[in-house]
Design an enzyme around this catalytic site. Sequence first.
Site, PDB file in Angstrom:
ATOM      1  N   THR A 153      35.882  35.737  32.829  1.00  0.00           N
ATOM      2  CA  THR A 153      35.864  35.402  31.402  1.00  0.00           C
ATOM      3  C   THR A 153      35.178  34.082  31.134  1.00  0.00           C
ATOM      4  O   THR A 153      34.464  33.928  30.147  1.00  0.00           O
ATOM      5  CB  THR A 153      37.325  35.319  30.882  1.00  0.00           C
ATOM      6  OG1 THR A 153      37.960  36.548  31.176  1.00  0.00           O
ATOM      7  CG2 THR A 153      37.383  35.068  29.397  1.00  0.00           C
ATOM      8  N   THR A 157      40.064  34.850  36.686  1.00  0.00           N
ATOM      9  CA  THR A 157      41.365  34.345  37.105  1.00  0.00           C
ATOM     10  C   THR A 157      42.160  35.345  37.957  1.00  0.00           C
ATOM     11  O   THR A 157      43.012  34.944  38.736  1.00  0.00           O
ATOM     12  CB  THR A 157      42.220  33.960  35.874  1.00  0.00           C
ATOM     13  OG1 THR A 157      42.334  35.104  35.030  1.00  0.00           O
ATOM     14  CG2 THR A 157      41.605  32.807  35.134  1.00  0.00           C
ATOM     15  N   ASP A 158      41.870  36.645  37.785  1.00  0.00           N
ATOM     16  CA  ASP A 158      42.742  37.643  38.411  1.00  0.00           C
ATOM     17  C   ASP A 158      42.867  37.477  39.926  1.00  0.00           C
ATOM     18  O   ASP A 158      43.952  37.632  40.484  1.00  0.00           O
ATOM     19  CB  ASP A 158      42.229  39.064  38.115  1.00  0.00           C
ATOM     20  CG  ASP A 158      42.305  39.402  36.641  1.00  0.00           C
ATOM     21  OD1 ASP A 158      42.862  38.599  35.876  1.00  0.00           O
ATOM     22  OD2 ASP A 158      41.785  40.464  36.249  1.00  0.00           O
ATOM     23  N   LYS A 173      48.457  33.564  40.621  1.00  0.00           N
ATOM     24  CA  LYS A 173      48.460  33.906  39.198  1.00  0.00           C
ATOM     25  C   LYS A 173      49.795  34.579  38.919  1.00  0.00           C
ATOM     26  O   LYS A 173      50.120  35.592  39.537  1.00  0.00           O
ATOM     27  CB  LYS A 173      47.293  34.843  38.882  1.00  0.00           C
ATOM     28  CG  LYS A 173      47.194  35.149  37.405  1.00  0.00           C
ATOM     29  CD  LYS A 173      45.912  35.900  37.032  1.00  0.00           C
ATOM     30  CE  LYS A 173      45.902  36.145  35.538  1.00  0.00           C
ATOM     31  NZ  LYS A 173      44.676  36.769  35.050  1.00  0.00           N
TER      32      LYS A 173
HETATM   33  N1  ASP Z   1      39.559  40.188  34.554  1.00  0.00           N
HETATM   34  C1  ASP Z   1      38.980  38.872  34.520  1.00  0.00           C
HETATM   35  C2  ASP Z   1      38.594  38.478  35.916  1.00  0.00           C
HETATM   36  O1  ASP Z   1      39.415  38.118  36.694  1.00  0.00           O
HETATM   37  C3  ASP Z   1      39.921  37.914  33.894  1.00  0.00           C
HETATM   38  C4  ASP Z   1      39.443  36.500  33.860  1.00  0.00           C
HETATM   39  O2  ASP Z   1      38.298  36.176  34.012  1.00  0.00           O
HETATM   40  O3  ASP Z   1      40.287  35.648  33.650  1.00  0.00           O
HETATM   41  O4  ASP Z   1      37.438  38.517  36.201  1.00  0.00           O
END
Ligand code: ASP
Length: 461
Positions: A107, A183-184, A262
Amino acid sequence: MSDERTKGYRGESLETLEAFSFGVWDDVILTTTRGEFRGIILPRSEFDDSRHLVLKLSTGYNVGIDVRTITAVAIKGSKEAHYKIPEKEFPVSPDKPYVKLLGTGGTIASRLDYRTGAVIPAFSPGELYGAVPELADICNLSTEKLFGVFSENMGPHEYKTLARAIGQEIENGIDGIVVGHGTDTMHHTASALAFMVQNSPVPIVMVGSQRSSDRPSSDAALNLIHATTTAATSDIAEVMVCMFGPTSDEYGLLHRGTRVRKMHSSYRSTFRTIGDTPLATVTREGVVPLRSDYNPRRTDREVAILPTFEDRVTLLYYYPNMHPDIIDAIVDVGYKGIVIAGTGLGHVNKPVYPAIERATAAGVAIYMTVQTLWGYVHMFVYDTGRDLMAKGIIPTENMLPEVAYIKLGWALGQTDDLEKVKSLMLTPICGEITEREPHDGYLVFQGGMPEIEDFMKRVHK
Ligand code: ASP
């Protein structure tokens, strides 16, 4: 309708655009059961849900409108031209530290213009400077996009490429590194980097954002400011994750790459240090260490880059009634390592035992971690644990399951000698195994403290 007119919309929100014949960048008055709203329809990220439209109001705020409340739409015009991130030349000040941002996607890379609400991939230093001008007060920033993936697509190839790129930057004299990441799976990559890049002389700071930057509540800009501040000025030369600390934007936390996880699917303050305390807090003013047992920044350029990974390693989350054929199947298809996240102190049911014995006899490395996340594997407490160890399972102290998975892949990537693998696995490299955990750390925010009791009373009225 063309893709440009429906960018990012799907499901009910897409049907609404089609039913009322309006689209992205249209200046509209939406009549809803909750009142009238005027603004520009913004494109959406594919991460967003499928039931809301995002409207940029003339106040500059973005609001989400539930499409089920819309009763009428009046189109007043279209305003696309305003929504471009101004690309300004990133100023260079020789007295400021040099920081490299390596992008992998997620993101944070999808959109970064927190002032205009544009949905544009921003990545060059100029675009980042246009979106977050404060970055120029912190450092001289250069950027490189290594990948553009959502983090579930990160894997051994990406870990190794990232480790090599970091090694190159360190050799070239960089003062700090920021890794932009979804983040995932940021905590998987953080531990991969902690094992693959050892003895770094500079901070390596992973950063992402939970809310995309077209939302007023986005954490993208602040996380980036905190991460860049850390890379530029921190004395902590380790692989860290830098994300929101509390639910407010008061400060960011720096978590050790091997002890972070996370813990919430959507909150901005999702990353928590497990089994330990965070390394530091960070604000725009700088980094304040919370402890002193870290690797300090150095001026030399010595770093060990160890980009190895055996990808036939798996992480098995035990559940009651697991059947032994699962383990047999893993062995039959050629896996070399299994990390089990067991119950309690590190248990699996009896029917699985023979399969474990077959697996270890076939030369598969099997390591035990705990589903509880906090606390240690203790396999001497019950006979069942002793039996499992006799069958060849090796307990991994308080290594987190994901970290043990990454470490086993990394260790088996270096050698097939299971004794050497064991010694790599059980020798702490960067905090993945600790001598003790703060004994009541897992209780924080779970009651028993005056402010928590207050909180409980508010939640359970
Ligand atoms: N689904 C995304 C990812 O981990 C969420 C994010 O970027 O926070 O790439």
